[in-house]
Motif scaffolding. Structure first.
Motif, PDB file in Angstrom:
ATOM      1  N   ALA A  43       0.839  -1.197   0.000  1.00 19.69           N
ATOM      2  CA  ALA A  43       0.000   0.000   0.000  1.00 19.69           C
ATOM      3  C   ALA A  43       0.871   1.242   0.000  1.00 19.69           C
ATOM      4  CB  ALA A  43      -0.894   0.000   1.226  1.00 19.69           C
ATOM      5  N   GLN A  44       0.320   2.320  -0.544  1.00 22.52           N
ATOM      6  CA  GLN A  44       1.027   3.594  -0.588  1.00 22.52           C
ATOM      7  C   GLN A  44       0.086   4.661  -0.047  1.00 22.52           C
ATOM      8  OE1 GLN A  44       0.427   6.221  -3.168  1.00 22.52           O
ATOM      9  NE2 GLN A  44       1.947   7.466  -2.176  1.00 22.52           N
ATOM     10  N   LEU A  45       0.529   5.388   0.983  1.00 22.71           N
ATOM     11  CA  LEU A  45      -0.296   6.382   1.648  1.00 22.71           C
ATOM     12  C   LEU A  45       0.237   7.782   1.369  1.00 22.71           C
ATOM     13  CD1 LEU A  45      -0.279   4.544   5.073  1.00 22.71           C
ATOM     14  CD2 LEU A  45      -2.116   4.493   3.410  1.00 22.71           C
ATOM     15  N   GLY A  48       0.656  14.722   4.050  1.00 26.57           N
ATOM     16  CA  GLY A  48       0.637  16.181   3.941  1.00 26.57           C
ATOM     17  C   GLY A  48      -0.389  16.672   2.941  1.00 26.57           C
ATOM     18  N   ASP A  49      -0.038  17.718   2.181  1.00 24.30           N
ATOM     19  CA  ASP A  49      -0.947  18.292   1.183  1.00 24.30           C
ATOM     20  C   ASP A  49      -1.362  17.270   0.128  1.00 24.30           C
ATOM     21  OD1 ASP A  49      -0.845  20.692   2.476  1.00 24.30           O
ATOM     22  OD2 ASP A  49       0.676  21.558   1.159  1.00 24.30           O
ATOM     23  N   TRP A  50      -0.478  16.352  -0.173  1.00 23.67           N
ATOM     24  CA  TRP A  50      -0.752  15.313  -1.168  1.00 23.67           C
ATOM     25  C   TRP A  50      -1.954  14.471  -0.747  1.00 23.67           C
ATOM     26  CZ3 TRP A  50      -0.838  13.745  -5.750  1.00 23.67           C
ATOM     27  CH2 TRP A  50      -0.609  12.441  -6.172  1.00 23.67           C
ATOM     28  N   SER A  51      -2.141  14.284   0.569  1.00 19.70           N
ATOM     29  CA  SER A  51      -3.273  13.477   1.047  1.00 19.70           C
ATOM     30  C   SER A  51      -4.610  14.203   0.880  1.00 19.70           C
ATOM     31  CB  SER A  51      -3.068  13.083   2.508  1.00 19.70           C
ATOM     32  OG  SER A  51      -3.110  14.222   3.341  1.00 19.70           O
ATOM     33  N   ASN A  52      -4.587  15.515   0.625  1.00 19.40           N
ATOM     34  CA  ASN A  52      -5.830  16.260   0.404  1.00 19.40           C
ATOM     35  C   ASN A  52      -6.438  15.967  -0.968  1.00 19.40           C
ATOM     36  OD1 ASN A  52      -5.604  17.500   2.907  1.00 19.40           O
ATOM     37  ND2 ASN A  52      -4.462  19.221   2.077  1.00 19.40           N
ATOM     38  N   VAL A  53      -5.627  15.525  -1.921  1.00 21.75           N
ATOM     39  CA  VAL A  53      -6.134  15.294  -3.279  1.00 21.75           C
ATOM     40  C   VAL A  53      -6.041  13.837  -3.723  1.00 21.75           C
ATOM     41  CG1 VAL A  53      -5.706  17.644  -4.058  1.00 21.75           C
ATOM     42  CG2 VAL A  53      -3.902  15.934  -4.304  1.00 21.75           C
ATOM     43  N   ALA A  54      -5.215  13.036  -3.076  1.00 20.21           N
ATOM     44  CA  ALA A  54      -5.024  11.646  -3.510  1.00 20.21           C
ATOM     45  C   ALA A  54      -5.467  10.672  -2.421  1.00 20.21           C
ATOM     46  CB  ALA A  54      -3.563  11.399  -3.864  1.00 20.21           C
ATOM     47  N   ASP A  55      -6.016   9.568  -2.857  1.00 15.41           N
ATOM     48  CA  ASP A  55      -6.421   8.500  -1.947  1.00 15.41           C
ATOM     49  C   ASP A  55      -5.279   7.492  -1.806  1.00 15.41           C
ATOM     50  OD1 ASP A  55      -8.989   9.608  -1.763  1.00 15.41           O
ATOM     51  OD2 ASP A  55      -9.642   8.545  -3.560  1.00 15.41           O
ATOM     52  N   MET A  56      -5.450   6.549  -0.887  1.00 18.38           N
ATOM     53  CA  MET A  56      -4.469   5.486  -0.735  1.00 18.38           C
ATOM     54  C   MET A  56      -4.327   4.737  -2.055  1.00 18.38           C
ATOM     55  SD  MET A  56      -4.224   2.415   2.056  1.00 18.38           S
ATOM     56  CE  MET A  56      -5.479   1.360   1.393  1.00 18.38           C
ATOM     57  N   ILE A  74      23.796  -2.673  -0.267  1.00 19.20           N
ATOM     58  CA  ILE A  74      23.314  -1.660  -1.192  1.00 19.20           C
ATOM     59  C   ILE A  74      22.146  -2.283  -1.932  1.00 19.20           C
ATOM     60  CG2 ILE A  74      23.807  -0.362  -3.294  1.00 19.20           C
ATOM     61  CD1 ILE A  74      26.692  -0.181  -2.417  1.00 19.20           C
ATOM     62  N   GLN A  75      21.046  -1.535  -2.030  1.00 17.60           N
ATOM     63  CA  GLN A  75      19.928  -2.040  -2.808  1.00 17.60           C
ATOM     64  C   GLN A  75      19.588  -1.023  -3.886  1.00 17.60           C
ATOM     65  OE1 GLN A  75      16.880  -2.804   0.152  1.00 17.60           O
ATOM     66  NE2 GLN A  75      15.772  -0.961  -0.406  1.00 17.60           N
ATOM     67  N   ALA A  76      19.380  -1.531  -5.072  1.00 21.44           N
ATOM     68  CA  ALA A  76      18.972  -0.707  -6.206  1.00 21.44           C
ATOM     69  C   ALA A  76      17.644  -1.260  -6.690  1.00 21.44           C
ATOM     70  CB  ALA A  76      20.016  -0.768  -7.305  1.00 21.44           C
ATOM     71  N   GLY A  77      16.684  -0.367  -6.901  1.00 25.57           N
ATOM     72  CA  GLY A  77      15.355  -0.862  -7.229  1.00 25.57           C
ATOM     73  C   GLY A  77      14.610  -0.022  -8.238  1.00 25.57           C
ATOM     74  N   LEU A  78      13.572  -0.644  -8.749  1.00 22.14           N
ATOM     75  CA  LEU A  78      12.626  -0.001  -9.639  1.00 22.14           C
ATOM     76  C   LEU A  78      11.254  -0.158  -8.981  1.00 22.14           C
ATOM     77  CD1 LEU A  78      12.208   1.396 -12.371  1.00 22.14           C
ATOM     78  CD2 LEU A  78      11.844  -0.866 -13.356  1.00 22.14           C
ATOM     79  N   ASN A  79      10.562   0.959  -8.769  1.00 26.62           N
ATOM     80  CA  ASN A  79       9.287   0.965  -8.047  1.00 26.62           C
ATOM     81  C   ASN A  79       8.216   1.624  -8.905  1.00 26.62           C
ATOM     82  OD1 ASN A  79      10.348   0.399  -5.048  1.00 26.62           O
ATOM     83  ND2 ASN A  79      11.748   1.803  -6.047  1.00 26.62           N
ATOM     84  N   PHE A  80       6.982   1.192  -8.717  1.00 29.99           N
ATOM     85  CA  PHE A  80       5.839   1.807  -9.389  1.00 29.99           C
ATOM     86  C   PHE A  80       4.792   2.119  -8.333  1.00 29.99           C
ATOM     87  CE2 PHE A  80       1.604   1.408 -11.296  1.00 29.99           C
ATOM     88  CZ  PHE A  80       1.691   2.397 -12.267  1.00 29.99           C
ATOM     89  N   PHE A  81       4.334   3.374  -8.282  1.00 35.10           N
ATOM     90  CA  PHE A  81       3.302   3.812  -7.348  1.00 35.10           C
ATOM     91  C   PHE A  81       2.106   4.314  -8.148  1.00 35.10           C
ATOM     92  CE2 PHE A  81       7.306   4.414  -5.170  1.00 35.10           C
ATOM     93  CZ  PHE A  81       7.069   3.892  -3.918  1.00 35.10           C
ATOM     94  N   TYR A  82       0.895   4.041  -7.670  1.00 32.06           N
ATOM     95  CA  TYR A  82      -0.309   4.490  -8.373  1.00 32.06           C
ATOM     96  C   TYR A  82      -1.339   4.971  -7.367  1.00 32.06           C
ATOM     97  CZ  TYR A  82      -4.181   4.613 -11.652  1.00 32.06           C
ATOM     98  OH  TYR A  82      -5.221   5.021 -12.434  1.00 32.06           O
ATOM     99  N   ASN A  83      -1.880   6.172  -7.603  1.00 29.74           N
ATOM    100  CA  ASN A  83      -2.923   6.748  -6.757  1.00 29.74           C
ATOM    101  C   ASN A  83      -4.050   7.281  -7.620  1.00 29.74           C
ATOM    102  OD1 ASN A  83      -0.238   7.407  -5.202  1.00 29.74           O
ATOM    103  ND2 ASN A  83      -1.871   7.287  -3.705  1.00 29.74           N
ATOM    104  N   THR A  84      -5.228   7.320  -7.026  1.00 32.25           N
ATOM    105  CA  THR A  84      -6.367   7.995  -7.639  1.00 32.25           C
ATOM    106  C   THR A  84      -6.896   9.000  -6.624  1.00 32.25           C
ATOM    107  OG1 THR A  84      -7.909   6.328  -6.856  1.00 32.25           O
ATOM    108  CG2 THR A  84      -6.993   6.015  -9.065  1.00 32.25           C
ATOM    109  N   SER A  95       0.677   8.360 -11.425  1.00 35.02           N
ATOM    110  CA  SER A  95       1.611   7.239 -11.348  1.00 35.02           C
ATOM    111  C   SER A  95       3.023   7.791 -11.182  1.00 35.02           C
ATOM    112  CB  SER A  95       1.517   6.361 -12.596  1.00 35.02           C
ATOM    113  OG  SER A  95       1.836   7.105 -13.747  1.00 35.02           O
ATOM    114  N   ASN A  96       3.819   7.095 -10.404  1.00 38.53           N
ATOM    115  CA  ASN A  96       5.224   7.417 -10.194  1.00 38.53           C
ATOM    116  C   ASN A  96       6.044   6.184 -10.534  1.00 38.53           C
ATOM    117  OD1 ASN A  96       5.666  10.118  -8.729  1.00 38.53           O
ATOM    118  ND2 ASN A  96       3.966   9.219  -7.591  1.00 38.53           N
TER     119      ASN A  96
END
Length: 194
Positions: A43-45, A48-56, A74-84, A95-96
């Motif tokens: 899950a991605q929460l 701050g101000d971002w929580s006023n316009v985006a849901d979990m 050392i960890q190197a990664g590729l991540n994808f985040f999605y909010n509505t 999307s990030n």
């Protein structure tokens, strides 16, 4: 320092991608047996101000973990985040895609595998807002609706700080704070190391 990184975000993004490639493929065959790959979700929460316009939302992650010293990786990664988000007249989709390089300190505890993580990520954000406009003129008893949409893309450098706990040999749970411009967030996830 942050202003310099922001002005040169494409260069920093390229360097982070290069480090990811080097960490993944740059070791000799003898060293590659030390590599741990991981994949996970959670899950991605928004905070701050971002929580006023985006849901979990949700996130997916994959990467490689390389032990440098006895307790440091050392960890190197590729991540994808999605909010509505949005309201009754608008719809927001964000999307990030994040390329990250983190240091990881494994706490020297006997029966528990706790770890601390900190590093940098390049956040490639794409946002789309669709708005329904209802004109004031009602013709023949019907209300016509007009839809308008706008998109935006941006690249930000973010600080990543978190902690986690190993469960069994291959599973881990973790929490990570992402300090990114005006869109800070926290991710909670489970990953599998192989």
């Amino acid at each position: 320092i942050v202003e310099v990184l922001m002005k040169n975000s494409k260069v920093v993004a390229g360097l982070l991608c290069l480090v990811l490639v080097l960490v993944t493929f740059g070791f000799s065959a003898q060293d590659q047996k030390k590599l741990n790959f991981y994949a996970g979700a959670g899950a991605q929460l928004p905070l701050g101000d971002w929580s006023n316009v985006a849901d979990m939302g949700f996130h997916l992650q994959a990467g490689v973990l390389y032990p440098v010293f006895k307790m440091v990786d050392i960890q190197a990664g590729l991540n994808f985040f999605y909010n509505t988000g949005g309201d009754e007249y608008s719809d927001l989709k964000v999307s990030n895609v994040v390329v990250s390089v983190d240091g990881r300190y494994n706490l020297p505890l006997e029966k528990t595998r706790l770890f601390l993580v900190g590093g940098l990520g390049t956040y490639f954000r794409h946002a789309k807002v669709t708005t329904e406009l209802i004109p004031a003129i009602v013709a023949a008893g019907a209300i016509s609706q007009v839809t308008n949409s706008a998109t935006a893309n941006e690249t930000n450098i973010g600080l990543r700080l978190g902690a986690g706990l190993g469960l069994g040999k291959n599973f881990e749970v973790s929490a990570m704070f992402h300090i990114v411009s005006d869109a800070n967030m926290m991710s909670l996830g489970v990953c599998y190391k192989f």
